[in-house]
Design an enzyme around this catalytic site. Structure first.
Site, short mmCIF file in Angstrom:
data_model
loop_
_atom_site.label_atom_id
_atom_site.label_comp_id
_atom_site.label_asym_id
_atom_site.label_seq_id
_atom_site.Cartn_x
_atom_site.Cartn_y
_atom_site.Cartn_z
N GLY A 178 54.62 13.68 -24.33
CA GLY A 178 53.53 14.64 -24.25
C GLY A 178 53.96 16.09 -24.22
O GLY A 178 53.22 16.95 -23.74
N ASN A 221 47.75 16.49 -37.60
CA ASN A 221 49.01 15.88 -37.14
C ASN A 221 50.12 16.91 -37.30
O ASN A 221 50.04 17.80 -38.14
CB ASN A 221 49.32 14.63 -37.97
CG ASN A 221 50.57 13.92 -37.50
OD1 ASN A 221 50.81 13.77 -36.30
ND2 ASN A 221 51.39 13.47 -38.44
N HIS A 238 54.34 16.89 -37.92
CA HIS A 238 55.48 16.02 -38.23
C HIS A 238 56.74 16.88 -38.21
O HIS A 238 56.75 17.98 -38.78
CB HIS A 238 55.29 15.36 -39.59
CG HIS A 238 56.41 14.42 -39.92
ND1 HIS A 238 56.58 13.21 -39.28
CD2 HIS A 238 57.44 14.52 -40.80
CE1 HIS A 238 57.66 12.62 -39.74
NE2 HIS A 238 58.20 13.39 -40.67
C1 GRF Z 1 57.29 15.84 -32.06
O1 GRF Z 1 58.50 15.75 -32.77
C2 GRF Z 1 56.16 15.79 -33.03
O2 GRF Z 1 56.45 16.37 -34.24
C3 GRF Z 1 55.98 14.32 -33.16
O3 GRF Z 1 56.14 13.83 -31.84
C4 GRF Z 1 57.09 14.63 -31.19
C5 GRF Z 1 56.65 15.08 -29.83
O4 GRF Z 1 56.32 14.03 -28.98
N1 GRF Z 1 54.75 14.02 -33.81
P1 GRF Z 1 55.67 14.38 -27.57
O5 GRF Z 1 54.56 15.37 -27.79
O6 GRF Z 1 56.74 14.99 -26.69
O7 GRF Z 1 55.19 13.07 -27.01
#
Ligand code: GRF
Length: 209
Positions: A15, A108, A110
């Site tokens: 998160g 989203n 990425h």
């Molecule tokens: C990041 O690399 C983002 O690009 C991908 O999930 C990662 C972050 O995970 N979609 P979180 O927000 O720390 O759970």
């Protein structure tokens, strides 16, 4: 004054993306509020972050549903009472189906330059490992409108970082994450200002009013 945009944030893990949005909202630099958080895993640390911020958070476990359609029925049911304007995928590791209800209203992020190093199986360090193994000199991150394929849909913003000779997945991820923390709030702000228009599979960014 316009009311803040209501975000529904979907998570599966730590998160950190959610935390960045919470911090920006608290700092008054992102005109939004988090209407609710939905996690696909009960043990996601992001749930704790949501609770600490006083944001409603629920778990809809992927494991508890026999297939992607039933899982998405449950996600949509959990989101309905949150009354969200924009769905923000934030480290969400399952496929969210926008359906008619949220068509064109799902974003989203990425951690690579789509359409490279993305799609099913490309998450976390797997992305950065593949980037390094390929020998490319630049990587970056992509914010895009999401459709019902992994890491697919009209691209909103991209930014680049260098890939250095001695990079590991960890050092490259740190560089990309710093960029993510800037680009995701910026894309949400543009959406909130009504400045993103999808035209023929591309996104046009309209000038500030
Ligand atoms: C990041 O690399 C983002 O690009 C991908 O999930 C990662 C972050 O995970 N979609 P979180 O927000 O720390 O759970």
């Amino acid at each position: 004054m316009q009311r803040p945009v209501r975000l529904g944030v979907l998570i599966s893990g730590s998160g950190s993306t959610l935390q960045n949005l919470l911090d920006r909202i608290a700092a008054g630099t992102l005109p939004a509020e988090i209407a609710g958080v939905v996690s696909s895993r009960a043990d996601a640390y992001g749930l704790e972050r949501a609770r600490r911020a006083g944001v409603p958070a629920v778990t809809v476990a992927r494991k508890g549903h026999p297939d992607a359609d039933r899982f998405n029925d449950a996600l949509h049911a959990a989101l309905e009472p949150m009354n969200v304007d924009l769905i923000v995928l934030a480290g969400f590791l399952s496929l969210f189906q926008p359906r008619a209800r949220y068509a064109g209203r799902v974003m989203n992020i990425h951690p690579a330059l789509i359409p490279a190093f993305c799609g099913s199986g490309f998450y976390g360090d797997k992305v950065h490992d593949a980037v390094i193994a390929s020998g490319v000199r630049v990587s970056g991150c992509t914010v895009h409108f999401a459709d019902d394929q992994y890491d697919h849909g009209p691209i909103i913003l991209q930014g680049t970082v260098p890939v250095l000779d001695d990079d590991t997945a960890e050092t490259l991820a740190a560089r990309v994450h710093a960029l993510e923390r800037e680009l995701y709030p910026e894309a949400i702000r543009l959406w909130a200002e009504g400045r993103l228009r999808i035209e023929g599979g591309r996104v046009r960014i309209l000038p500030a009013a």
